[in-house]
Scaffold this active site. Structure first.
Site, mmCIF file in Angstrom:
data_model
loop_
_atom_site.group_PDB
_atom_site.id
_atom_site.type_symbol
_atom_site.label_atom_id
_atom_site.label_comp_id
_atom_site.label_asym_id
_atom_site.label_seq_id
_atom_site.Cartn_x
_atom_site.Cartn_y
_atom_site.Cartn_z
ATOM 1 N N GLY A 258 0.821 -1.196 0.000
ATOM 2 C CA GLY A 258 0.000 0.000 0.000
ATOM 3 C C GLY A 258 0.856 1.247 0.000
ATOM 4 N N ALA A 259 1.962 1.177 0.767
ATOM 5 C CA ALA A 259 2.880 2.313 0.863
ATOM 6 C C ALA A 259 4.143 1.836 1.569
ATOM 7 C CB ALA A 259 2.240 3.477 1.616
ATOM 8 N N MET A 260 5.174 2.686 1.569
ATOM 9 C CA MET A 260 6.434 2.383 2.239
ATOM 10 C C MET A 260 6.936 3.622 2.937
ATOM 11 S SD MET A 260 8.768 0.229 3.036
ATOM 12 C CE MET A 260 10.309 0.540 3.913
ATOM 13 N N GLU A 261 7.354 3.427 4.187
ATOM 14 C CA GLU A 261 7.613 4.522 5.109
ATOM 15 C C GLU A 261 9.009 5.109 4.996
ATOM 16 O OE1 GLU A 261 8.421 0.617 7.448
ATOM 17 O OE2 GLU A 261 7.013 1.337 5.933
ATOM 18 N N ASN A 262 9.581 5.222 3.823
ATOM 19 C CA ASN A 262 10.908 5.806 3.692
ATOM 20 C C ASN A 262 10.934 7.183 4.344
ATOM 21 O OD1 ASN A 262 11.515 3.640 1.699
ATOM 22 N ND2 ASN A 262 10.149 4.841 0.394
ATOM 23 N N HIS A 292 -0.867 6.170 8.641
ATOM 24 C CA HIS A 292 -0.059 4.971 8.948
ATOM 25 C C HIS A 292 1.408 5.231 8.619
ATOM 26 C CE1 HIS A 292 0.490 0.394 8.676
ATOM 27 N NE2 HIS A 292 1.611 0.879 8.136
ATOM 28 N N GLU A 293 1.673 5.721 7.404
ATOM 29 C CA GLU A 293 3.061 5.925 7.007
ATOM 30 C C GLU A 293 3.714 7.025 7.826
ATOM 31 O OE1 GLU A 293 4.388 3.659 5.159
ATOM 32 O OE2 GLU A 293 2.376 2.801 4.934
ATOM 33 N N HIS A 296 5.085 5.783 11.033
ATOM 34 C CA HIS A 296 6.366 5.093 10.876
ATOM 35 C C HIS A 296 7.563 6.033 11.022
ATOM 36 C CE1 HIS A 296 5.491 0.973 9.939
ATOM 37 N NE2 HIS A 296 4.718 1.259 8.903
#
Length: 826
Positions: A258-262, A292-293, A296
């Protein structure tokens, strides 16, 4: 590449202290590879041997302290660094690296709408070595300096603000990061369309490929407003300020998650940029993803797990806070979707053979391949549910005090379950270790079953508890018409057995266990309450009460305790009056999907679809002006059509009666249903693809072609998925798989089951984790609910050459097949 073991990671972390990475990427070398030069400065605490990871197409040169290493020693993605002396060292590696089509490493995508190319990285878990040389484990944090050479008209984004280099067209340098883990390093490059603003002294940016610019622009104010609200709310909750220099969100194509918390550069699936009509629950889901991200940035980026057994420290917290902060800081109310959608993700995973604790013991996650399998409904939804229960038990003040203590002690470092439990214990003075052992180290959902008796002046609840977790929950009571009476708080001990509770007065007609959905457990009502619930469900005023009852009904169907037709009757009677879109969507998704497709005999499927079609048409004919409800009804009407005539009429008119109009998503949905019914042709699909030249159009065409009930079309789709040319991207593979298996084509498809299992094994071995996972889940013959498919699958699982991703996917699908066969056998 050999997976990194926990033992190897511990040994390397004891040996090395990594200080700085200097990474230089040249993205102008063609469409197959890019150049990557990495310099790593590190210290060896004592003499010893170790290795760095790298997965290049060509390793040109590697030097250690200025001395050449033999490139031929690179084996299975590992570059040996033998006989290190104690003290400072510098490793420099120059290589050509492969672009990806599977969303792993540096993914390259060419937009079919305009021919423009976009890149983004996904270094998650073990894929950083597809981009740069690394000591690739989460507890060897370092600062990163990134330089990128790209075509002059491209935007370049990184973890730190990217600045063009004067006098060097196309050259950018990103600001030095604070200490972060290798899996969080990120870069995106391409002719992105951007919308930027300033907030709290930081640059906030939204980025999308140009062909989606109009769709981003129409939602940009909403997206930035949600981002600002979430950002400000996290600063109300946390003492530690946001730790990075900017906040970019890039909506990227063909993204696996869904997404990535870079840190500083969150990558999000561009599916969240709506090019067609979207329901309010879809918009709420997008808001939850943003929240959510952002969570993180603290849970995962500022404080990072030490090893992958503590995935939950990242994902459970981000999932819980994503819903909580969206609810508290924005106009969305996402908890009903959590209860009816997200939580089912956890319940289903927790009842399969592959279940695992939210926080497994370290030895249960021996390597990175095992870790990757645990990014599932347990680490996300069950863990988030456990945290919601922890807050209910501890109190919010103690919970937040514990979190802030945890951040202060471990900022820019690594932490474990024990560290967090210690912080919560200090904050609350309560035995959090015991709670964690009961909730985070155990598997499976508890089941709570109500039995009610009466005496002259009281009613008595005997609560049977199957399981061993403590629960703080609420008991809701209602009249025969659904009017609320009293709510009672209950504390159940951490032990299986029964507890007795007595309340004065006549018994209520409806007693709801876990009213408000504050705990994680399967619920069984007493018979009288269940009969009342089936009569009054839509009249109950609190949506979270209704979600508990819909979830209980779903569980009972899956467990064989409720006839599927009873669920359909309840849906038919109550969903037309359900005002919350998320509940309506979830109940219809279960009814049109698993219930009609697996839990009913095939010959009863048409009647089930007719019931659901009638429900959808009632919603459309009711004059409801809520566009979200009409959109849900339209999707359901299309999916449940058993004859082509109404579909043809809607396609010809360009709208369903009274709306909605057929936007691209609905047009492709309708055409796929016509394909499944054998009522369209390749030519019509080609014409629609010519009308919609986007990436989504290419995926829609792939689904429709694969859905045609024609042996030649099936063979072509099969070859595209499983043939050794391996040309399909991750998204086109998924789309083809979604079209292939159709319930209406059982006779045609049954022979393909025998071909599927060996083909999936071969594909997973060739194409790696992502395609192996898709082969085991999306491409599984889910429409064939029969003992022979189960036998073939079980035979395949006995093979010793399955990749971990495929083994997990097949095992989970076969568990669902066994469950469906058990329901059919009752």
């Amino acid at each position: 590449m050999a997976p990194l073991t926990r033992t190897e990671a511990e040994a390397r972390a004891e040996l090395l202290d990594v200080h700085r990475y200097e990474i230089d990427l040249d993205l102008t070398r063609g469409d197959r590879t890019f150049a990557s030069t990495t310099t790593i400065r590190f210290t060896a605490r004592r003499p010893g041997d170790t290795f760095a990871e790298l997965r290049p197409t060509t390793l040109h040169r590697a030097t250690l302290d200025g001395l050449d290493l033999d490139p031929h020693t690179l084996t299975d993605g590992r570059l040996p660094l033998p006989a290190l002396t104690a003290g400072a060292h510098e490793l420099t590696v120059t290589a050509d690296m492969p672009y990806s089509r599977t969303g792993e490493g540096l993914h390259r995508f060419t937009d079919p709408a305009d021919g423009l190319t976009y890149l983004y990285s996904m270094c998650f878990l073990a894929d950083a070595p597809l981009v740069f040389a690394a000591f690739d484990q989460p507890d060897l944090k370092a600062v990163f300096d990134l330089a990128v050479t790209a075509p002059e008209d491209w935007t370049v984004l990184g973890n730190g603000i990217a600045t063009p280099v004067t006098g060097q067209p196309g050259r950018h340098r990103c600001a030095t990061t604070p200490p972060i883990s290798t899996y969080l390093v990120a870069v995106a490059a391409g002719p992105y369309h951007s919308v930027r603003t300033e907030h709290a002294g930081l640059t906030f940016g939204l980025h999308v490929r140009r062909s989606l610019a109009e769709h981003l622009d129409k939602d940009a104010d909403e997206l930035l407003d949600i981002t600002r609200r979430c950002f400000d709310h996290y600063h109300e909750l946390f003492d530690e300020p946001y730790p990075f220099d900017s906040y970019d969100q890039a909506f990227v194509p063909e993204f696996n998650a869904g997404a990535m918390e870079n840190p500083g550069l969150v990558t999000i699936s561009e599916n969240h940029i709506h090019r067609a009509a979207a329901t309010d629950s879809q918009r709420a889901d997008r808001a939850v993803t943003i929240a959510h991200e952002m969570a993180h940035m603290w849970f995962g980026d500022l404080v990072t797990l030490r090893w992958w057994d503590d995935i939950w420290l990242n994902e459970s917290f981000a999932d819980y806070l994503g819903y909580r902060v969206t609810n508290d800081a924005t106009d969305h109310r996402p908890w009903p979707e959590f209860s009816t959608g997200r939580k089912q993700f956890g319940y289903d995973a927790d009842q399969r053979a592959s279940t695992h604790p939210v926080a497994p013991e370290p030895d249960a996650v021996p390597d990175t391949a095992a870790a990757l399998l645990n990014f599932d409904g347990i680490s996300y939804a069950k863990g988030a549910s456990a945290l919601r229960q922890l807050v209910t038990w501890l109190g919010d003040d103690a919970f937040l005090t514990g979190l802030n203590d945890h951040f202060a002690r471990h900022r820019f470092g690594n932490a474990t379950l024990a560290d967090l439990v210690d912080a919560m214990t200090r904050a609350s003075g309560r035995p959090v270790t015991d709670w964690a052992d009961a909730w985070l180290r155990t598997t499976g959902p508890d089941t709570l079953t109500a039995g009610i008796t009466t005496t002259e002046d009281a009613w008595h609840l005997r609560l049977a508890h199957a399981g061993a977790r403590p629960h703080r929950l609420r008991l809701g009571t209602y009249t025969a018409e659904g009017t609320p009476l009293d709510r009672h708080d209950l504390d159940l001990p951490a032990a299986a057995g029964t507890t007795d509770h007595t309340y004065p007065g006549p018994r209520p007609d409806l007693v709801v266990l876990n009213d408000g959905d504050l705990t994680y457990a399967k619920i069984r009502l007493d018979p009288h309450s269940w009969n009342t619930a089936r009569r009054t469900l839509s009249a109950l005023p609190d949506p979270l009460t209704r979600t508990v009852l819909w979830t209980a009904a779903r569980d009972m169907v899956r467990d064989g305790d409720l006839p599927p037709e009873d669920y359909l009757d309840t849906a038919r009677g109550h969903l037309p009056a359900e005002p919350v879109t998320a509940i309506l969507e979830a109940a219809l998704a279960f009814a049109t999907g698993p219930l009609a497709g697996r839990y009913l005999p095939h010959h009863r499927r048409p009647a089930a679809l007719a019931t659901l079609s009638d429900l959808a048409h009632e919603l459309l004919a009711a004059g409801d002006t809520d566009p979200a409800r009409r959109l849900v009804a339209a999707r359901t009407a299309i999916d449940t059509a058993t004859e082509p005539a109404p579909l043809r009429a809607w396609r010809q008119a360009g709208t369903l009666p009274g709306g909605p109009a057929l936007d691209p998503e609905l047009r492709w949905r309708l055409l796929r249903r016509l394909a499944a019914l054998g009522a369209t042709t390749e030519d019509e699909i080609d014409a629609e693809a010519a009308r919609d030249t986007t990436a989504a159009g290419a995926e829609g065409a792939a689904r429709c072609r694969a859905a045609l009930p024609d042996p030649a079309a099936k063979e072509a789709a099969w070859e595209a998925m499983f043939g050794t040319a391996d040309t399909l991207s991750n998204y086109l593979f998924r789309a083809t798989a979604e079209g292939f298996w159709q319930h209406e084509q059982r006779e045609l498809l049954t022979p393909w089951a025998a071909r599927y299992f060996p083909a999936a094994v071969d594909l997973a071995a060739r194409r790696g984790h992502t395609l192996g996972a898709l082969a085991g889940r999306a491409a599984f013959p889910h429409t064939l609910t029969d003992p022979e498919t189960l036998r073939l699958g079980e035979e395949t699982l006995r093979r010793d050459d399955l990749t971990p991703a495929l083994r997990r996917g097949l095992g989970d699908q076969l568990d669902e097949l066994r469950r469906a066969l058990a329901v059919l056998g009752r």
